[in-house]
Structure formats: structure tokens, C-alpha cells
Design a protein around this motif. Structure first.
Motif, PDB file in Angstrom:
ATOM      1  N   MET A   1     100.191 -35.914 -33.534  1.00  0.00           N
ATOM      2  CA  MET A   1     100.882 -35.307 -34.685  1.00  0.00           C
ATOM      3  C   MET A   1      99.942 -34.554 -35.639  1.00  0.00           C
ATOM      4  O   MET A   1      98.697 -34.784 -35.668  1.00  0.00           O
ATOM      5  CB  MET A   1     101.535 -36.780 -35.381  1.00  0.00           C
ATOM      6  N   ILE A   2     100.482 -33.833 -36.516  1.00  0.00           N
ATOM      7  CA  ILE A   2      99.818 -33.058 -37.411  1.00  0.00           C
ATOM      8  C   ILE A   2     100.251 -33.402 -38.807  1.00  0.00           C
ATOM      9  O   ILE A   2     101.557 -33.487 -39.220  1.00  0.00           O
ATOM     10  CB  ILE A   2     100.009 -31.691 -37.369  1.00  0.00           C
ATOM     11  N   VAL A   3      99.264 -34.080 -39.869  1.00  0.00           N
ATOM     12  CA  VAL A   3      99.625 -34.286 -41.163  1.00  0.00           C
ATOM     13  C   VAL A   3      98.709 -33.312 -42.216  1.00  0.00           C
ATOM     14  O   VAL A   3      97.615 -32.700 -41.734  1.00  0.00           O
ATOM     15  CB  VAL A   3      99.518 -35.744 -41.374  1.00  0.00           C
ATOM     16  N   ALA A   4      99.345 -33.309 -43.186  1.00  0.00           N
ATOM     17  CA  ALA A   4      98.652 -32.507 -44.373  1.00  0.00           C
ATOM     18  C   ALA A   4      98.326 -33.580 -45.462  1.00  0.00           C
ATOM     19  O   ALA A   4      99.034 -34.511 -45.910  1.00  0.00           O
ATOM     20  CB  ALA A   4      99.311 -31.318 -44.851  1.00  0.00           C
ATOM     21  N   LEU A   5      97.105 -33.307 -46.211  1.00  0.00           N
ATOM     22  CA  LEU A   5      96.829 -34.184 -47.142  1.00  0.00           C
ATOM     23  C   LEU A   5      96.152 -33.271 -48.453  1.00  0.00           C
ATOM     24  O   LEU A   5      95.920 -32.112 -48.300  1.00  0.00           O
ATOM     25  CB  LEU A   5      95.341 -35.141 -46.857  1.00  0.00           C
ATOM     26  N   HIS A   6      96.135 -33.700 -49.432  1.00  0.00           N
ATOM     27  CA  HIS A   6      95.996 -33.042 -50.908  1.00  0.00           C
ATOM     28  C   HIS A   6      94.935 -33.925 -51.451  1.00  0.00           C
ATOM     29  O   HIS A   6      95.268 -34.896 -51.748  1.00  0.00           O
ATOM     30  CB  HIS A   6      97.187 -32.899 -51.740  1.00  0.00           C
ATOM     31  N   SER A   7      93.953 -33.210 -51.941  1.00  0.00           N
ATOM     32  CA  SER A   7      92.893 -34.021 -52.609  1.00  0.00           C
ATOM     33  C   SER A   7      92.599 -32.988 -53.685  1.00  0.00           C
ATOM     34  O   SER A   7      92.526 -31.699 -53.786  1.00  0.00           O
ATOM     35  CB  SER A   7      91.800 -34.384 -51.949  1.00  0.00           C
ATOM     36  N   VAL A   8      91.725 -33.389 -54.846  1.00  0.00           N
ATOM     37  CA  VAL A   8      91.312 -32.769 -56.040  1.00  0.00           C
ATOM     38  C   VAL A   8      89.804 -32.913 -56.220  1.00  0.00           C
ATOM     39  O   VAL A   8      89.318 -34.447 -56.241  1.00  0.00           O
ATOM     40  CB  VAL A   8      92.165 -32.959 -57.095  1.00  0.00           C
ATOM     41  N   LEU A   9      89.045 -31.821 -56.340  1.00  0.00           N
ATOM     42  CA  LEU A   9      87.508 -32.337 -56.665  1.00  0.00           C
ATOM     43  C   LEU A   9      87.287 -32.536 -58.185  1.00  0.00           C
ATOM     44  O   LEU A   9      88.337 -32.006 -59.033  1.00  0.00           O
ATOM     45  CB  LEU A   9      86.783 -30.986 -56.240  1.00  0.00           C
ATOM     46  N   ARG A  48      91.256 -27.840 -55.935  1.00  0.00           N
ATOM     47  CA  ARG A  48      92.493 -28.557 -55.060  1.00  0.00           C
ATOM     48  C   ARG A  48      92.100 -28.300 -53.629  1.00  0.00           C
ATOM     49  O   ARG A  48      91.741 -27.215 -53.358  1.00  0.00           O
ATOM     50  CB  ARG A  48      93.836 -28.031 -55.237  1.00  0.00           C
ATOM     51  N   LEU A  49      92.083 -29.306 -52.822  1.00  0.00           N
ATOM     52  CA  LEU A  49      91.752 -29.247 -51.267  1.00  0.00           C
ATOM     53  C   LEU A  49      92.928 -29.510 -50.529  1.00  0.00           C
ATOM     54  O   LEU A  49      93.661 -30.529 -51.033  1.00  0.00           O
ATOM     55  CB  LEU A  49      90.553 -30.292 -50.881  1.00  0.00           C
ATOM     56  N   VAL A  84      90.372 -37.359 -56.664  1.00  0.00           N
ATOM     57  CA  VAL A  84      91.472 -38.158 -56.216  1.00  0.00           C
ATOM     58  C   VAL A  84      92.212 -37.625 -55.225  1.00  0.00           C
ATOM     59  O   VAL A  84      92.142 -36.190 -54.844  1.00  0.00           O
ATOM     60  CB  VAL A  84      92.697 -38.228 -57.516  1.00  0.00           C
ATOM     61  N   PHE A  85      92.893 -38.322 -54.239  1.00  0.00           N
ATOM     62  CA  PHE A  85      93.802 -37.722 -53.424  1.00  0.00           C
ATOM     63  C   PHE A  85      95.291 -37.990 -54.021  1.00  0.00           C
ATOM     64  O   PHE A  85      95.587 -38.919 -54.740  1.00  0.00           O
ATOM     65  CB  PHE A  85      94.016 -38.564 -52.158  1.00  0.00           C
ATOM     66  N   GLY A  93      97.205 -41.209 -54.278  1.00  0.00           N
ATOM     67  CA  GLY A  93      97.402 -42.073 -53.131  1.00  0.00           C
ATOM     68  C   GLY A  93      97.010 -41.109 -52.026  1.00  0.00           C
ATOM     69  O   GLY A  93      97.178 -39.943 -52.023  1.00  0.00           O
ATOM     70  N   PHE A  94      96.497 -41.700 -50.948  1.00  0.00           N
ATOM     71  CA  PHE A  94      96.102 -41.126 -49.872  1.00  0.00           C
ATOM     72  C   PHE A  94      97.258 -41.210 -48.588  1.00  0.00           C
ATOM     73  O   PHE A  94      97.344 -41.987 -47.828  1.00  0.00           O
ATOM     74  CB  PHE A  94      95.075 -41.853 -49.204  1.00  0.00           C
TER      75      PHE A  94
END
Length: 112
Positions: A1-9, A48-49, A84-85, A93-94
Motif C-alpha cells: 500500500m502507498i499512503v501520503a502524510l502531511h507535516s509542518v516544520l 510543509r512536508l 505538527v502532523f 494527527g498522524f
């Protein structure tokens, strides 16, 4: 499976994050392999990551890493740069982001 996540520096953390994340420790790489994470790529836009994770089962992998010493050490180290995520709705949230569209899925005639 492939998932995407978003976090902020954290503000002003881009350069420090780049240096810190030039390579993950070998023991973390080994832990990723053990839990079925085959690949993890990160892109940046401003502070943003965006992460793309290729794995067997994301929820199981993350649960297995929760108390892994290599992951705990890495989180303590890299966490000083990450504010944060965010989940798919922008809340803290992660959790994987919602996949809206996939060319491969469209070509296969299936939903993303």
C-alpha cells in the motif's frame, strides 16, 4: 500500500531539518524493513512536508514502531524540527491523507 502524510516544520526549521534528515540512522532503516516499510519519500513546500510511504500495512507498521528504540530515538531527534502532523482535514494527527485521484487506478478502471 502507498499512503501520503502531511507535516509542518517549526518556523525557521527548514535548514536544520534538511541537515538532520539527510539520512536516517541505520537502526531505523532496519526497523522500517522489519515492519514492512519499503520506501519513504519526503517533499517540501515552504514549511510543509509531504511524505509518501510504500509499505505492507501502514497502521500495523506504525503500531510496531511505537515502542521501537530506534524510532523513539529518531522521533526525539527529528521532533525538534517538526511542529505538527496534519490529517486529511487539516486537523492535528498522524493519519494518511485522502487519495483523491490516481492515474494508475483510472487506467485500471478502479477507484483510487
Amino acid at each position: 500500500m502507498i499512503v501520503a502524510l502531511h507535516s509542518v516544520l517549526k518556523p525557521g526549521a527548514v535548514d536544520g531539518y534538511r541537515v538532520e534528515h539527510a539520512a536516517v540512522p541505520d537502526d531505523l532503516d532496519a526497523a522500517f524493513s522489519r515492519v514492512g516499510i519499503r520506501g519513504w519519500t519526503i517533499w517540501r513546500s515552504g514549511e510543509r512536508l509531504f511524505h509518501v510511504v510504500d509499505c505492507d500495512d501502514f497502521d500495523a507498521a506504525i503500531a510496531a514502531l511505537d515502542d521501537d528504540p530506534a524510532n523513539l530515538a529518531w522521533q526525539a531527534s527529528i521532533g525538534r524540527w517538526v511542529e505538527v502532523f496534519r490529517d486529511a482535514d487539516g486537523a492535528e494527527g498522524f493519519a494518511p491523507l485522502e487519495q483523491v485521484w490516481s492515474l494508475a487506478a483510472q487506467r485500471a478502471g478502479s477507484a483510487p
